[in-house]
Write a protein that holds these residues in place. Structure first.
Motif, PDB file in Angstrom:
ATOM      1  N   LEU A  36      37.538  -1.545   7.934  1.00  0.00           N
ATOM      2  CA  LEU A  36      38.731  -0.711   6.825  1.00  0.00           C
ATOM      3  C   LEU A  36      37.874   0.010   6.150  1.00  0.00           C
ATOM      4  O   LEU A  36      38.697   1.387   6.129  1.00  0.00           O
ATOM      5  CB  LEU A  36      40.346  -1.042   6.756  1.00  0.00           C
ATOM      6  N   SER A  37      36.823   0.025   5.146  1.00  0.00           N
ATOM      7  CA  SER A  37      36.327   0.812   4.432  1.00  0.00           C
ATOM      8  C   SER A  37      35.143   0.253   4.655  1.00  0.00           C
ATOM      9  O   SER A  37      34.622   0.580   5.631  1.00  0.00           O
ATOM     10  CB  SER A  37      37.209   0.412   2.796  1.00  0.00           C
ATOM     11  N   LYS A  38      34.802   0.895   3.550  1.00  0.00           N
ATOM     12  CA  LYS A  38      33.250   1.627   3.042  1.00  0.00           C
ATOM     13  C   LYS A  38      32.837   0.105   2.407  1.00  0.00           C
ATOM     14  O   LYS A  38      31.600   0.439   2.268  1.00  0.00           O
ATOM     15  CB  LYS A  38      32.858   2.334   2.249  1.00  0.00           C
ATOM     16  N   TYR A  39      33.371  -1.376   1.536  1.00  0.00           N
ATOM     17  CA  TYR A  39      33.504  -2.352   1.345  1.00  0.00           C
ATOM     18  C   TYR A  39      32.629  -3.324   1.923  1.00  0.00           C
ATOM     19  O   TYR A  39      31.920  -3.246   3.472  1.00  0.00           O
ATOM     20  CB  TYR A  39      34.524  -3.009   1.143  1.00  0.00           C
ATOM     21  N   LYS A  40      31.355  -3.214   1.938  1.00  0.00           N
ATOM     22  CA  LYS A  40      30.105  -4.122   2.483  1.00  0.00           C
ATOM     23  C   LYS A  40      30.084  -5.561   2.283  1.00  0.00           C
ATOM     24  O   LYS A  40      29.994  -6.363   2.836  1.00  0.00           O
ATOM     25  CB  LYS A  40      28.931  -4.024   1.946  1.00  0.00           C
ATOM     26  N   GLY A  41      30.923  -6.569   1.381  1.00  0.00           N
ATOM     27  CA  GLY A  41      31.365  -7.802   0.716  1.00  0.00           C
ATOM     28  C   GLY A  41      32.664  -8.168   1.741  1.00  0.00           C
ATOM     29  O   GLY A  41      33.140  -7.283   2.143  1.00  0.00           O
ATOM     30  N   ASP A  42      32.775  -9.618   1.488  1.00  0.00           N
ATOM     31  CA  ASP A  42      34.380 -10.390   1.910  1.00  0.00           C
ATOM     32  C   ASP A  42      34.884  -9.567   0.981  1.00  0.00           C
ATOM     33  O   ASP A  42      34.710  -9.550  -0.402  1.00  0.00           O
ATOM     34  CB  ASP A  42      33.659 -11.644   2.017  1.00  0.00           C
ATOM     35  N   GLY A  43      36.536  -9.944   1.633  1.00  0.00           N
ATOM     36  CA  GLY A  43      37.509  -9.747   0.850  1.00  0.00           C
ATOM     37  C   GLY A  43      38.226 -10.610   1.042  1.00  0.00           C
ATOM     38  O   GLY A  43      38.278 -11.870   1.616  1.00  0.00           O
ATOM     39  N   PHE A  44      39.140 -11.481  -0.271  1.00  0.00           N
ATOM     40  CA  PHE A  44      40.156 -12.436  -0.242  1.00  0.00           C
ATOM     41  C   PHE A  44      41.388 -12.219  -0.904  1.00  0.00           C
ATOM     42  O   PHE A  44      41.322 -11.265  -1.691  1.00  0.00           O
ATOM     43  CB  PHE A  44      39.551 -13.621  -1.226  1.00  0.00           C
ATOM     44  N   GLU A  45      42.312 -12.582   0.023  1.00  0.00           N
ATOM     45  CA  GLU A  45      43.271 -12.448  -0.563  1.00  0.00           C
ATOM     46  C   GLU A  45      44.989 -12.788  -0.821  1.00  0.00           C
ATOM     47  O   GLU A  45      44.458 -13.935  -0.959  1.00  0.00           O
ATOM     48  CB  GLU A  45      44.566 -10.989   0.914  1.00  0.00           C
ATOM     49  N   ILE A  46      45.821 -12.927  -2.081  1.00  0.00           N
ATOM     50  CA  ILE A  46      46.668 -13.090  -2.613  1.00  0.00           C
ATOM     51  C   ILE A  46      47.817 -12.532  -1.323  1.00  0.00           C
ATOM     52  O   ILE A  46      47.899 -10.878  -1.711  1.00  0.00           O
ATOM     53  CB  ILE A  46      46.989 -13.374  -3.865  1.00  0.00           C
ATOM     54  N   SER A  47      49.370 -13.340  -1.125  1.00  0.00           N
ATOM     55  CA  SER A  47      49.895 -11.887  -0.045  1.00  0.00           C
ATOM     56  C   SER A  47      51.108 -12.871  -0.804  1.00  0.00           C
ATOM     57  O   SER A  47      51.469 -13.997  -0.943  1.00  0.00           O
ATOM     58  CB  SER A  47      49.689 -11.822   0.995  1.00  0.00           C
ATOM     59  N   TYR A  48      52.429 -11.684  -0.938  1.00  0.00           N
ATOM     60  CA  TYR A  48      53.756 -12.135  -1.286  1.00  0.00           C
ATOM     61  C   TYR A  48      54.757 -11.512  -0.674  1.00  0.00           C
ATOM     62  O   TYR A  48      54.154 -10.773   0.491  1.00  0.00           O
ATOM     63  CB  TYR A  48      53.931 -12.324  -2.375  1.00  0.00           C
ATOM     64  N   TRP A  49      56.127 -12.281   0.026  1.00  0.00           N
ATOM     65  CA  TRP A  49      56.802 -11.767   0.799  1.00  0.00           C
ATOM     66  C   TRP A  49      58.465 -12.386  -0.213  1.00  0.00           C
ATOM     67  O   TRP A  49      58.555 -13.317  -0.698  1.00  0.00           O
ATOM     68  CB  TRP A  49      57.282 -12.292   2.000  1.00  0.00           C
ATOM     69  N   GLN A  50      59.380 -11.037  -0.430  1.00  0.00           N
ATOM     70  CA  GLN A  50      60.416 -10.956  -1.014  1.00  0.00           C
ATOM     71  C   GLN A  50      61.329 -10.467   0.182  1.00  0.00           C
ATOM     72  O   GLN A  50      61.071  -8.882   0.620  1.00  0.00           O
ATOM     73  CB  GLN A  50      60.624 -10.525  -2.215  1.00  0.00           C
ATOM     74  N   SER A  51      62.141 -11.563   0.743  1.00  0.00           N
ATOM     75  CA  SER A  51      63.437 -10.633   1.477  1.00  0.00           C
ATOM     76  C   SER A  51      64.623  -9.651   1.361  1.00  0.00           C
ATOM     77  O   SER A  51      64.602  -8.973   2.290  1.00  0.00           O
ATOM     78  CB  SER A  51      64.441 -12.153   2.245  1.00  0.00           C
ATOM     79  N   ASP A  52      64.441  -9.738  -0.043  1.00  0.00           N
ATOM     80  CA  ASP A  52      65.029  -8.481  -0.270  1.00  0.00           C
ATOM     81  C   ASP A  52      64.223  -6.929  -1.141  1.00  0.00           C
ATOM     82  O   ASP A  52      64.738  -6.687  -2.310  1.00  0.00           O
ATOM     83  CB  ASP A  52      65.902  -9.066  -1.623  1.00  0.00           C
ATOM     84  N   GLY A  53      62.926  -7.313  -0.557  1.00  0.00           N
ATOM     85  CA  GLY A  53      61.749  -6.156  -0.826  1.00  0.00           C
ATOM     86  C   GLY A  53      61.118  -6.839  -2.035  1.00  0.00           C
ATOM     87  O   GLY A  53      61.974  -7.984  -3.362  1.00  0.00           O
ATOM     88  N   ALA A  54      59.841  -6.658  -2.146  1.00  0.00           N
ATOM     89  CA  ALA A  54      59.194  -7.126  -2.376  1.00  0.00           C
ATOM     90  C   ALA A  54      58.709  -6.097  -3.627  1.00  0.00           C
ATOM     91  O   ALA A  54      59.420  -4.927  -3.473  1.00  0.00           O
ATOM     92  CB  ALA A  54      57.301  -7.099  -1.833  1.00  0.00           C
ATOM     93  N   ASN A  55      58.278  -6.431  -5.272  1.00  0.00           N
ATOM     94  CA  ASN A  55      58.657  -5.840  -6.509  1.00  0.00           C
ATOM     95  C   ASN A  55      57.448  -6.960  -7.021  1.00  0.00           C
ATOM     96  O   ASN A  55      56.897  -7.955  -7.285  1.00  0.00           O
ATOM     97  CB  ASN A  55      59.798  -5.481  -7.266  1.00  0.00           C
ATOM     98  N   ALA A  56      57.284  -5.917  -8.712  1.00  0.00           N
ATOM     99  CA  ALA A  56      55.423  -6.165  -8.995  1.00  0.00           C
ATOM    100  C   ALA A  56      55.968  -7.290  -9.885  1.00  0.00           C
ATOM    101  O   ALA A  56      55.131  -8.578  -9.783  1.00  0.00           O
ATOM    102  CB  ALA A  56      55.570  -4.928 -10.051  1.00  0.00           C
ATOM    103  N   ASN A  57      57.226  -7.674 -10.365  1.00  0.00           N
ATOM    104  CA  ASN A  57      57.644  -8.342 -11.174  1.00  0.00           C
ATOM    105  C   ASN A  57      57.324  -9.834 -10.405  1.00  0.00           C
ATOM    106  O   ASN A  57      56.932 -11.060 -10.572  1.00  0.00           O
ATOM    107  CB  ASN A  57      59.324  -8.453 -12.289  1.00  0.00           C
ATOM    108  N   ALA A  58      58.423 -10.155  -9.943  1.00  0.00           N
ATOM    109  CA  ALA A  58      58.518 -11.102  -8.848  1.00  0.00           C
ATOM    110  C   ALA A  58      57.001 -11.322  -8.386  1.00  0.00           C
ATOM    111  O   ALA A  58      57.256 -12.750  -7.674  1.00  0.00           O
ATOM    112  CB  ALA A  58      59.724 -10.863  -7.491  1.00  0.00           C
TER     113      ALA A  58
END
Length: 189
Positions: free
Chosen positions: A111-133
């Motif tokens: 999806l981009s010009k980045y040449k390396g691997d990407g590693f992800e952390i993901s979060y789900w919240q039923s009433d909408g995600a926000n930074a603090n949560a």
């Protein structure tokens, strides 16, 4: 002859100094930027360096948060690191046994010009995600916390790129070892 040489040098300088016209400016909204700031404040507590905010990783993070919300690829054994077949990327069913990890690691290159691997952390919240949560949730999860503060399997790695996406019920942060050739993302004005 000298004026021709000077003209050529000026023309070359302009070509190499001009940013790509077809590369959109990448920015984080206020809540995404809050995640980025809180992540780095948390790392600072552990005397870890600030991770550069990457344009490429932010493109990937924002695309993934939107895909998770709009297309719901989390089905059956496919977890939050999965990608649907409804975008300009390869579909990916990421399972808890990590058997399909490469399909997720490849997303920055897809999806981009980045040449390396990407590693992800993901979060789900039923009433909408926000930074603090999201940050609080990742801190409570040992694998996510380890990635944020370079512990356990991440101990010997240095994060040189980071991107954030938040859309609807989902928040994601992408990490990479390589410096992003596309440069930094910014906070949206």
């Amino acid at each position: 002859m000298q004026s021709l040489l000077l003209y050529v040098m000026i023309a070359l300088a302009m070509v190499f100094a001009t940013p790509e016209k077809n590369q959109p400016e990448v920015c984080l909204n206020a809540e995404e930027f809050k995640i980025y700031e809180q992540l780095n404040a948390y790392r600072k507590l552990y005397k870890l360096p600030k991770i550069p905010l990457s344009a490429s990783m932010t493109i990937v993070a924002q695309a993934h948060a939107k895909d998770l919300q709009d297309n719901q690829p989390v089905k059956g054994n496919c977890n939050l690191h999965s990608w649907s077949d409804k975008g300009e990327w390869t579909a990916c069913c990421y399972t808890n046994d990590h058997a399909q990890a490469k399909c997720m690691w490849d997303k920055p290159r897809e999806l981009s010009k980045y040449k390396g691997d990407g590693f992800e952390i993901s979060y789900w919240q039923s009433d909408g995600a926000n930074a603090n949560a999201a940050i609080a949730g990742w801190k409570k999860s040992t694998p996510h916390n380890n990635m944020m503060i370079n512990r356990d399997i991440w101990k010997k790695l240095t994060w040189n790129a980071c991107g954030v996406g938040l859309y609807g019920n989902y928040a994601v942060v992408w990490f990479g070892r390589e410096v992003d050739p596309a440069g930094e993302a910014k906070k949206c004005q």
